[in-house]
Design a protein around this motif. Structure first.
Motif, PDB file in Angstrom:
ATOM      1  N   ASP A 243       0.778  -0.994   0.163  1.00 54.39           N
ATOM      2  CA  ASP A 243       0.099   0.057  -0.053  1.00 54.39           C
ATOM      3  C   ASP A 243       0.882   1.358   0.032  1.00 54.39           C
ATOM      4  N   GLN A 244       1.855   1.278   0.620  1.00 56.82           N
ATOM      5  CA  GLN A 244       2.885   2.494   0.644  1.00 56.82           C
ATOM      6  C   GLN A 244       3.715   2.741  -0.490  1.00 56.82           C
ATOM      7  N   LEU A 245       3.940   1.474  -1.107  1.00 58.42           N
ATOM      8  CA  LEU A 245       4.818   1.379  -2.367  1.00 58.42           C
ATOM      9  C   LEU A 245       3.642   2.231  -3.397  1.00 58.42           C
ATOM     10  N   LEU A 246       2.558   1.760  -3.417  1.00 58.90           N
ATOM     11  CA  LEU A 246       1.626   2.532  -4.412  1.00 58.90           C
ATOM     12  C   LEU A 246       1.359   3.931  -4.364  1.00 58.90           C
ATOM     13  N   MET A 247       1.362   4.731  -2.872  1.00 58.57           N
ATOM     14  CA  MET A 247       1.513   5.993  -2.530  1.00 58.57           C
ATOM     15  C   MET A 247       2.589   6.488  -3.175  1.00 58.57           C
ATOM     16  N   VAL A 248       3.892   5.762  -3.071  1.00 54.89           N
ATOM     17  CA  VAL A 248       5.210   6.312  -3.339  1.00 54.89           C
ATOM     18  C   VAL A 248       5.018   6.545  -4.881  1.00 54.89           C
ATOM     19  N   HIS A 249       4.499   5.439  -5.727  1.00 53.31           N
ATOM     20  CA  HIS A 249       4.354   5.706  -7.155  1.00 53.31           C
ATOM     21  C   HIS A 249       3.648   6.858  -7.410  1.00 53.31           C
ATOM     22  N   GLY A 250       2.617   7.097  -6.704  1.00 55.78           N
ATOM     23  CA  GLY A 250       1.773   8.145  -7.069  1.00 55.78           C
ATOM     24  C   GLY A 250       2.501   9.557  -6.749  1.00 55.78           C
ATOM     25  N   LYS A 251       3.159   9.835  -5.680  1.00 51.98           N
ATOM     26  CA  LYS A 251       3.820  10.994  -5.385  1.00 51.98           C
ATOM     27  C   LYS A 251       4.999  11.124  -6.550  1.00 51.98           C
ATOM     28  N   ASN A 252       5.863  10.075  -6.627  1.00 63.01           N
ATOM     29  CA  ASN A 252       6.643  10.188  -7.806  1.00 63.01           C
ATOM     30  C   ASN A 252       6.391  10.615  -9.130  1.00 63.01           C
ATOM     31  N   ARG A 253       4.988  10.248  -9.424  1.00 61.98           N
ATOM     32  CA  ARG A 253       4.459  10.417 -10.972  1.00 61.98           C
ATOM     33  C   ARG A 253       4.052  11.889 -11.019  1.00 61.98           C
ATOM     34  N   CYS A 363       6.574  12.383  20.406  1.00 61.24           N
ATOM     35  CA  CYS A 363       6.527  11.014  20.996  1.00 61.24           C
ATOM     36  C   CYS A 363       6.535   9.885  19.748  1.00 61.24           C
ATOM     37  N   GLY A 364       6.944   8.794  20.557  1.00 59.92           N
ATOM     38  CA  GLY A 364       7.026   7.845  19.403  1.00 59.92           C
ATOM     39  C   GLY A 364       8.407   7.526  18.662  1.00 59.92           C
ATOM     40  N   SER A 365       8.449   6.658  17.664  1.00 57.28           N
ATOM     41  CA  SER A 365       9.724   6.313  16.982  1.00 57.28           C
ATOM     42  C   SER A 365      10.001   7.541  15.922  1.00 57.28           C
ATOM     43  N   LYS A 366      11.059   7.393  15.385  1.00 60.23           N
ATOM     44  CA  LYS A 366      11.447   8.455  14.219  1.00 60.23           C
ATOM     45  C   LYS A 366      11.299   8.117  13.057  1.00 60.23           C
ATOM     46  N   ASN A 367      10.610   6.573  12.848  1.00 60.51           N
ATOM     47  CA  ASN A 367      10.583   6.111  11.649  1.00 60.51           C
ATOM     48  C   ASN A 367       9.446   6.812  10.632  1.00 60.51           C
ATOM     49  N   LEU A 368       9.593   6.787   9.654  1.00 65.16           N
ATOM     50  CA  LEU A 368       8.835   7.458   8.845  1.00 65.16           C
ATOM     51  C   LEU A 368       8.066   6.584   7.705  1.00 65.16           C
ATOM     52  N   THR A 369       7.050   6.439   7.171  1.00 62.65           N
ATOM     53  CA  THR A 369       6.678   5.811   6.183  1.00 62.65           C
ATOM     54  C   THR A 369       7.227   6.004   4.795  1.00 62.65           C
ATOM     55  N   LEU A 370       7.253   4.969   3.830  1.00 55.56           N
ATOM     56  CA  LEU A 370       7.926   5.160   2.627  1.00 55.56           C
ATOM     57  C   LEU A 370       7.366   6.202   1.776  1.00 55.56           C
ATOM     58  N   ASP A 371       5.981   6.496   1.641  1.00 52.34           N
ATOM     59  CA  ASP A 371       5.679   7.852   1.048  1.00 52.34           C
ATOM     60  C   ASP A 371       5.895   9.073   1.675  1.00 52.34           C
TER      61      ASP A 371
END
Length: 403
Positions: A243-253, A363-371
């Motif tokens: 699902d995140q890779l699908l949003m990655v492709h949309g943002k890149n396009r 708060c929380g971890s400093k990890n971000l999603t791929l998008d």
């Protein structure tokens, strides 16, 4: 209870093989309120006329004059199958003075019911008036009116549905003709006829995005997604990854200067590849490189930079001379620094985003999603400003100023 015993006694004699079953017996029995379904079932099963033993039963033949003197038979037949309009009109015209007065009272009662509760039909035919006239009580007429009202509403709804389907079919046919003739539909809500703005179709915007992706695949900067993390993820994490890779492709396009996306170390027999094939790779406009080879086999190691949140060095800027690697990894259930350990074992450089220098982490971890990573890299490469790039980070992760 006494009346029920009387009925049972009568039906036993009626069910005997030696009895003569006539229609008058059935009618008189049906008029009694204690004539239940059980009795009707016995009548249908036990009497010889229903078993095929026609020779054992002597049914008297009723003459035409006898049938005309039995009004109950005509009422039963009319309940199931109303007379034709011509017959009903003829009967209503030849009513006696007393019956005509009764019909007039019934029609007045019909109008009053329509004003009171509205559970009456809008129109009544002569055949329906004849059935209402022959009802024995006001309650029976009211139930008949309700039945006609429900029937009328059903016919009305079916007519509306047919009209709506016809309207939709006409619209679809018109749209298909417009597409064939390349006709731009009018949109008065958006622009006037003398507007200076050009109308852009969605297909035109998609073609422009696909053109930029094709240009990036030939001349753009590569951005690698390392997909060799299936052994550390659950099935749910693999689905979230796609699902995140699908949003990655949309943002890149949508970007004016997109990356050349390269998905490396993707196992065709693994868990992620079937999901990607179903959601991403089947699209005819998915312009990216997918391979089962490692990034070390595709590019020189001195140009590679692995982006990991556990790296000691912060990234100063997104350089076009370097090739960045993002781990295709959802590490909610596995919090170990796997990507940093892989970069160190392979002897390539690693870096992390300078989140601590520009953001007050809440708060929380400093990890971000791929998008989110994709949006930060695109904006930083375009504007060279980390403050603008970090607007991709959700506000909920930031520390409020009043605290």
């Amino acid at each position: 209870m006494a009346s029920l015993n009387i009925i049972r006694t009568r039906t036993r004699s009626l069910f005997s093989p030696n009895s003569h079953l006539t229609m008058m017996n059935v009618i008189n029995l049906c008029k009694n309120k204690c004539f239940s379904r059980h009795v009707r079932n016995r009548l249908a099963v036990h009497h010889p006329i229903h078993r095929g033993d026609h020779k054992q039963v002597q049914v008297p033949v009723m003459s035409q004059s006898t049938l005309s003197n039995v009004p109950q038979l005509d009422i039963i037949k009319r309940e199931n199958d109303e007379k034709s309009e011509e017959d009903a009109s003829e009967i209503l015209r030849n009513l006696s003075t007393e019956d005509a007065k009764k019909l007039k009272i019934i029609k007045l009662e019909f109008e009053v019911l329509g004003h009171m509760n509205g559970m009456v039909p809008q129109t009544m035919t002569d055949a329906q008036w004849l059935v209402a006239f022959e009802k024995a009580s006001r309650h029976q007429r009211l139930q008949y009116y309700k039945f006609l009202k429900k029937k009328e509403n059903y016919v009305k709804k079916e007519k509306e549905k047919r009209q709506q389907r016809l309207h939709q079919q006409r619209q679809q046919q018109q749209q298909e003709e417009d597409k064939k003739n390349d006709v731009i539909p009018e949109s008065p809500q958006l622009f006037s006829k003398n507007s200076i703005f050009m109308f852009l179709r969605d297909t035109t915007v998609d073609k422009a995005g696909n053109y930029r992706l094709a240009n990036a695949m030939m001349y753009g900067t590569p951005l690698i997604f390392d997909m060799d993390y299936e052994q550390f993820m659950r099935d749910q994490d693999c689905s979230n990854l796609v699902d995140q890779l699908l949003m990655v492709h949309g943002k890149n396009r949508d970007s004016m200067d997109p990356f050349h996306l390269i998905f490396t170390s993707l196992n065709p027999k693994g868990k992620v590849f079937p999901m990607m094939e179903k959601r991403l790779l089947q699209g005819q406009h998915f312009l990216a490189t997918v391979t089962d080879r490692s990034y070390l086999d595709l590019f020189p190691s001195e140009k590679l930079v692995y982006l990991s949140p556990h790296a000691p060095n912060a990234l100063k800027e997104v350089s076009s001379d370097d090739i960045y690697i993002v781990g295709g990894f959802i590490d909610k259930a596995y919090g170990k620094p796997v990507s940093f350990a892989r970069a160190k074992a392979q002897g390539i450089r690693s870096a992390k985003l300078p989140l601590d220098h520009f953001l007050l982490w809440g708060c929380g971890s400093k990890n971000l999603t791929l998008d989110q990573m994709m949006g930060i890299l695109l904006e930083q490469r375009r504007s060279k400003d980390w403050n603008k790039a970090f607007k991709e980070v959700p506000i909920r992760k930031m520390k409020r100023e009043d605290k």
